[in-house]
Structures are given as C-alpha cells and as structure tokens.
Design an enzyme around this catalytic site. Structure first.
Site, PDB file in Angstrom:
ATOM      1  N   TYR A  55       0.839  -1.203   0.000  1.00  0.00           N
ATOM      2  CA  TYR A  55       0.000   0.000   0.000  1.00  0.00           C
ATOM      3  C   TYR A  55       0.871   1.249   0.000  1.00  0.00           C
ATOM      4  O   TYR A  55       0.594   2.223  -0.703  1.00  0.00           O
ATOM      5  CB  TYR A  55      -0.922  -0.019   1.217  1.00  0.00           C
ATOM      6  CG  TYR A  55      -1.641   1.292   1.459  1.00  0.00           C
ATOM      7  CD1 TYR A  55      -2.629   1.735   0.581  1.00  0.00           C
ATOM      8  CD2 TYR A  55      -1.326   2.097   2.552  1.00  0.00           C
ATOM      9  CE1 TYR A  55      -3.286   2.934   0.796  1.00  0.00           C
ATOM     10  CE2 TYR A  55      -1.983   3.297   2.770  1.00  0.00           C
ATOM     11  CZ  TYR A  55      -2.951   3.718   1.891  1.00  0.00           C
ATOM     12  OH  TYR A  55      -3.589   4.904   2.098  1.00  0.00           O
ATOM     13  N   GLN A 161     -16.338   6.212   1.495  1.00  0.00           N
ATOM     14  CA  GLN A 161     -15.227   6.149   0.558  1.00  0.00           C
ATOM     15  C   GLN A 161     -15.372   4.856  -0.229  1.00  0.00           C
ATOM     16  O   GLN A 161     -15.428   3.769   0.352  1.00  0.00           O
ATOM     17  CB  GLN A 161     -13.897   6.160   1.320  1.00  0.00           C
ATOM     18  CG  GLN A 161     -12.663   6.100   0.437  1.00  0.00           C
ATOM     19  CD  GLN A 161     -11.421   5.799   1.248  1.00  0.00           C
ATOM     20  OE1 GLN A 161     -11.245   4.694   1.744  1.00  0.00           O
ATOM     21  NE2 GLN A 161     -10.560   6.795   1.406  1.00  0.00           N
ATOM     22  N   LYS A 163     -13.785   2.211  -2.631  1.00  0.00           N
ATOM     23  CA  LYS A 163     -12.543   1.726  -3.211  1.00  0.00           C
ATOM     24  C   LYS A 163     -12.793   1.320  -4.659  1.00  0.00           C
ATOM     25  O   LYS A 163     -13.700   0.526  -4.952  1.00  0.00           O
ATOM     26  CB  LYS A 163     -12.019   0.533  -2.413  1.00  0.00           C
ATOM     27  CG  LYS A 163     -11.593   0.875  -0.998  1.00  0.00           C
ATOM     28  CD  LYS A 163     -10.429   1.841  -0.975  1.00  0.00           C
ATOM     29  CE  LYS A 163      -9.931   2.087   0.434  1.00  0.00           C
ATOM     30  NZ  LYS A 163      -8.813   3.079   0.473  1.00  0.00           N
ATOM     31  N   ASP A 192     -11.979   6.366  -4.257  1.00  0.00           N
ATOM     32  CA  ASP A 192     -10.548   6.247  -3.950  1.00  0.00           C
ATOM     33  C   ASP A 192      -9.919   5.136  -4.785  1.00  0.00           C
ATOM     34  O   ASP A 192     -10.194   3.957  -4.580  1.00  0.00           O
ATOM     35  CB  ASP A 192     -10.386   5.954  -2.454  1.00  0.00           C
ATOM     36  CG  ASP A 192      -8.921   5.861  -2.043  1.00  0.00           C
ATOM     37  OD1 ASP A 192      -8.051   6.251  -2.842  1.00  0.00           O
ATOM     38  OD2 ASP A 192      -8.660   5.401  -0.916  1.00  0.00           O
ATOM     39  N   GLU A 217     -10.227  10.561  -5.165  1.00  0.00           N
ATOM     40  CA  GLU A 217      -9.081  10.468  -4.264  1.00  0.00           C
ATOM     41  C   GLU A 217      -7.965   9.614  -4.860  1.00  0.00           C
ATOM     42  O   GLU A 217      -8.198   8.507  -5.324  1.00  0.00           O
ATOM     43  CB  GLU A 217      -9.518   9.869  -2.925  1.00  0.00           C
ATOM     44  CG  GLU A 217      -8.406   9.806  -1.886  1.00  0.00           C
ATOM     45  CD  GLU A 217      -8.902   9.367  -0.516  1.00  0.00           C
ATOM     46  OE1 GLU A 217      -8.086   8.893   0.285  1.00  0.00           O
ATOM     47  OE2 GLU A 217     -10.114   9.492  -0.251  1.00  0.00           O
ATOM     48  N   ASP A 240      -3.640  11.273  -1.292  1.00  0.00           N
ATOM     49  CA  ASP A 240      -3.512  10.408  -0.124  1.00  0.00           C
ATOM     50  C   ASP A 240      -2.100   9.832  -0.068  1.00  0.00           C
ATOM     51  O   ASP A 240      -1.202  10.417   0.530  1.00  0.00           O
ATOM     52  CB  ASP A 240      -4.575   9.303  -0.173  1.00  0.00           C
ATOM     53  CG  ASP A 240      -4.639   8.471   1.101  1.00  0.00           C
ATOM     54  OD1 ASP A 240      -3.679   8.484   1.886  1.00  0.00           O
ATOM     55  OD2 ASP A 240      -5.653   7.784   1.318  1.00  0.00           O
ATOM     56  N   LYS A 264      -2.728  10.291   6.533  1.00  0.00           N
ATOM     57  CA  LYS A 264      -2.438   9.168   7.413  1.00  0.00           C
ATOM     58  C   LYS A 264      -1.401   9.587   8.447  1.00  0.00           C
ATOM     59  O   LYS A 264      -0.297  10.020   8.104  1.00  0.00           O
ATOM     60  CB  LYS A 264      -1.927   7.977   6.607  1.00  0.00           C
ATOM     61  CG  LYS A 264      -2.889   7.511   5.518  1.00  0.00           C
ATOM     62  CD  LYS A 264      -4.173   6.962   6.112  1.00  0.00           C
ATOM     63  CE  LYS A 264      -5.068   6.336   5.048  1.00  0.00           C
ATOM     64  NZ  LYS A 264      -5.687   7.322   4.150  1.00  0.00           N
ATOM     65  N   ALA A 293      -3.693   4.055   8.121  1.00  0.00           N
ATOM     66  CA  ALA A 293      -3.934   2.906   7.259  1.00  0.00           C
ATOM     67  C   ALA A 293      -4.567   1.757   8.027  1.00  0.00           C
ATOM     68  O   ALA A 293      -5.434   1.062   7.523  1.00  0.00           O
ATOM     69  CB  ALA A 293      -2.617   2.454   6.620  1.00  0.00           C
ATOM     70  N   TRP A 319     -11.033   8.077   9.868  1.00  0.00           N
ATOM     71  CA  TRP A 319     -11.298   6.656   9.642  1.00  0.00           C
ATOM     72  C   TRP A 319     -10.501   5.854  10.649  1.00  0.00           C
ATOM     73  O   TRP A 319      -9.310   6.103  10.872  1.00  0.00           O
ATOM     74  CB  TRP A 319     -10.880   6.259   8.230  1.00  0.00           C
ATOM     75  CG  TRP A 319     -11.196   4.829   7.889  1.00  0.00           C
ATOM     76  CD1 TRP A 319     -12.345   4.362   7.330  1.00  0.00           C
ATOM     77  CD2 TRP A 319     -10.355   3.675   8.078  1.00  0.00           C
ATOM     78  NE1 TRP A 319     -12.284   2.993   7.168  1.00  0.00           N
ATOM     79  CE2 TRP A 319     -11.084   2.543   7.625  1.00  0.00           C
ATOM     80  CE3 TRP A 319      -9.072   3.492   8.610  1.00  0.00           C
ATOM     81  CZ2 TRP A 319     -10.558   1.251   7.666  1.00  0.00           C
ATOM     82  CZ3 TRP A 319      -8.555   2.197   8.659  1.00  0.00           C
ATOM     83  CH2 TRP A 319      -9.277   1.097   8.185  1.00  0.00           C
TER      84      TRP A 319
END
Length: 367
Positions: A55, A161, A163, A192, A217, A240, A264, A293, A319
């Site tokens: 990631y 959000q 994905k 995102d 995003e 991000d 993050k 994350a 989040w």
C-alpha cells in the site's frame, strides 16, 4: 523526567471479513506497539501498523528494524520535549517516518499524562465531544457496493469512501452510478483509486461521472500524472498516498494539484507532523481527514485527538479500523463508532490504557 526504558510489542490484528483495495488485499496484520517508560512512573504508548507491504513503502518488519536502530539513542531524553525527541530520531536514522510515528505518539501520551490534559487539549482544543468518521467500502461488485453504501447511510455515516481500481474502469463507473442511485442526498462520496488508475482511465471515469457530486481520491500513481490531467478532470482531487510528508503536502498545494487530502498519521511521522499539516491546510482552506492505514485503539485515539482539533468546515472525518477488528486494547475506554461519530477520549494523554495481557511480552526492550 527521563526515558529509562522502551519496550516494543507485537499485537496480532485479524481483519474480519478481509479488506480489498485496488493494489492489495489483507486478512491478517501485525501491529507494532511501543511503550515509553520514564523515571516518573509515567508511561506512554504509541503504535504503527502498515496495511501490508505494498500500500505504501512501509512494512511491519521495516518498522521494527527502524525502531531497533533508533531507540537506543533516546534513552535519557525527556519525552515531553517532543521537538527535540523527533530531532534525535532523525539524527539516528534517515526516513522511516512511519516507525518514528509510534515514538511520537507515545511522547504525546506521556506529555498529556504529565500535564493532566488530553492530547487534543495540548494541540489547541477540541471542537466538540465527538467527531465524524467515514466508512470505507472495499472493492466488490457494483450491486454489493451500492447496497452497503445505503446500509452505512442508514447507520448514520455522513461520508463513504468507495474503493475503486484494479479492474475494468467500466465496472468502477457503474459502481459510482449505482451508489449514487442507492443513497439519499446529503451523504458525501469519495472514489478512492489508491493510485491504480491510468491517466486515461482517470479522465474517462471523471468525465463519465461528471454529474455526480464526489471527490476523486488519489487517482494516479504520481504527482506528475495528476498534474498532466488535472485540467481534464471534472471532480475535486484529493491526495492520499503521495502525501508522504509535510514537504509533499506543501509541494502539492503550491503546484495547485489538490483540493484536499486523505492524511495518514503514521505515514507523515506522527501527531507532530499531522499537526503541521493541519495548520498548513487551515492556512489554505483545504479539507482533509485525520486517519491511518490500520491499527488498534492507540492509533485510533491519536487520530481522533488530532481530528478533534480541525475546524469542522475543513474536516472530512477520521477513519479507524474498529469495524474490522474484534475487541479493544482498552475494554473500559474503547475507541468506538456510534451513528457515524467517534467520542473523543476524556482521560489524560491519549485517554486509553492498553490491557497488558493483550500486549504479551515485549519482542524488544531497551534501557
């Protein structure tokens, strides 16, 4: 006050139901918890938990190797002098901000306990007793994602959000349209891509969804790619993964590449760095999140404390991984989501005290 010992723990975090993004899927993670021990009988806890090794350029073993390099040079320092502590970490090891973040979080925890104040109070004060969160819907079929979006709206989440990426762009376009049809007006939406879209597909998706109110995003893998297509997109762009530190945030803003950020906490280096990002975004009136994350109650509490200090008009929510994790480090003061909001911890420091039986024995000890 001086640091007399630093302990590092492993905490297993099974991911209930799995978590799928465009570039990776995870079902089990190992979090790294750091305990700072002082000569004043005050201890502080920090945490870092990369969501797998792809990631971001972060991984669990890397965090622990970095801590082993950094920690010996911190023994004897006053953890309340957080700026000096961060400089000492930088002098010991270049980079590895995500590992240093665990130390930084623990130092803020100690500072709050030492002064009898919450971390959010030390950061300027909370805007209220609760803050908004948002729900991240992992990659699935358009029908499943639309159904879940509707369910989360009924649960009280003000923002979702979605994905996207890692599949045919037509399926992502269909997903966005189906979600918009499924939810009632008032729920904010972020699509995102986690860096996975080509510039072609990012343009294609945005233009095909031009009548849908949403944020796009992290569509592409680099700032140069975003710069190349910025004027062809129909939606606000949030950054991000590419906002790896304060310098990247400033570069993105000065080059006009973004309209906001998904921030993050451990990625940028901890509470101290995220506070700086918060202030930069306030100066430029840019919205952002304050999240991470992955991780347990320690990271969640740290993110909530910073989020509580952001002006509500610029705050996109915090989040936390709680919906995917069973149990809490602190069962008496858990960090929980209720009706789309999170209560700001009320105790000094981070406001949580991990149950030591859940931490087990240290995997590393220094001092």
């Amino acid at each position: 006050m001086k640091l007399t010992a630093i302990n590092v723990y492993n905490v297993d975090l099974p991911v209930a139901g799995g978590y799928k993004m465009a570039t990776t899927s995870v079902s089990f993670l190992q979090s790294t918890v750091v305990e700072l021990v002082t000569d004043s009988d005050i201890t502080g806890f920090g945490e870092t938990c990369p969501v797998g090794p792809v990631y971001q350029p972060h991984h669990m073993l890397g965090a622990r190797a970095a801590l082993e390099e950094i920690v010996p040079s911190l023994i004897g320092l006053d953890p309340r002098n957080i700026g000096q502590l961060n400089r000492a970490m930088d002098a010991a090891l270049n980079g590895s901000r995500y590992a240093k973040a665990a130390i930084d979080i623990a130092a803020w925890d100690i500072s709050g306990k030492s002064y009898g104040r919450r971390v959010c109070d030390l950061l300027g004060g909370a805007t209220g007793e609760t803050i908004p969160t948002y729900y991240s819907i992992t990659v699935a079929s358009p029908e499943e994602m639309a159904r879940e979006a509707r369910e989360r709206q009924l649960e009280g989440y003000p923002r979702i959000q979605l994905k996207i990426g890692g599949r045919d762009v037509e399926e992502d376009i269909e997903t966005i349209h189906r979600v918009k049809e499924a939810i009632k007006p008032g729920m904010r939406v972020a699509a995102d891509a986690n860096r996975s879209l080509t510039t072609r597909d990012a343009i294609f998706l945005s233009q095909r969804c031009r009548n849908i109110s949403m944020v796009l995003e992290q569509p592409c893998n680099s700032m140069d790619e975003i710069a190349a297509i910025r004027n062809q997109l129909c939606h606000p762009v949030y950054m991000d993964e590419l906002a790896e530190d304060v310098s990247d945030v400033m570069r993105a803003i000065s080059n006009g590449l973004v309209d906001g950020f998904g921030m993050k906490l451990t990625r940028v280096g901890g509470i101290s760095a995220l506070r700086t990002v918060r202030d930069i975004c306030e100066a430029r009136s840019l919205p952002h999140t304050c999240d991470d994350a992955w991780g347990g109650d320690i990271i969640a509490a740290a993110c909530v404390h910073v989020g509580a200090t952001v002006a509500p008009t610029r705050f996109e929510g915090t989040w936390i991984a709680a919906p995917y994790i069973e149990g809490n480090y602190d069962e008496e003061n858990p960090v929980l989501i209720e009706r789309g909001r999170i209560k700001v911890p009320t105790g000094p420091g981070l406001g949580i005290t991990p149950d030591r039986s859940k931490l087990g024995s240290p995997i590393m000890s220094f001092g």
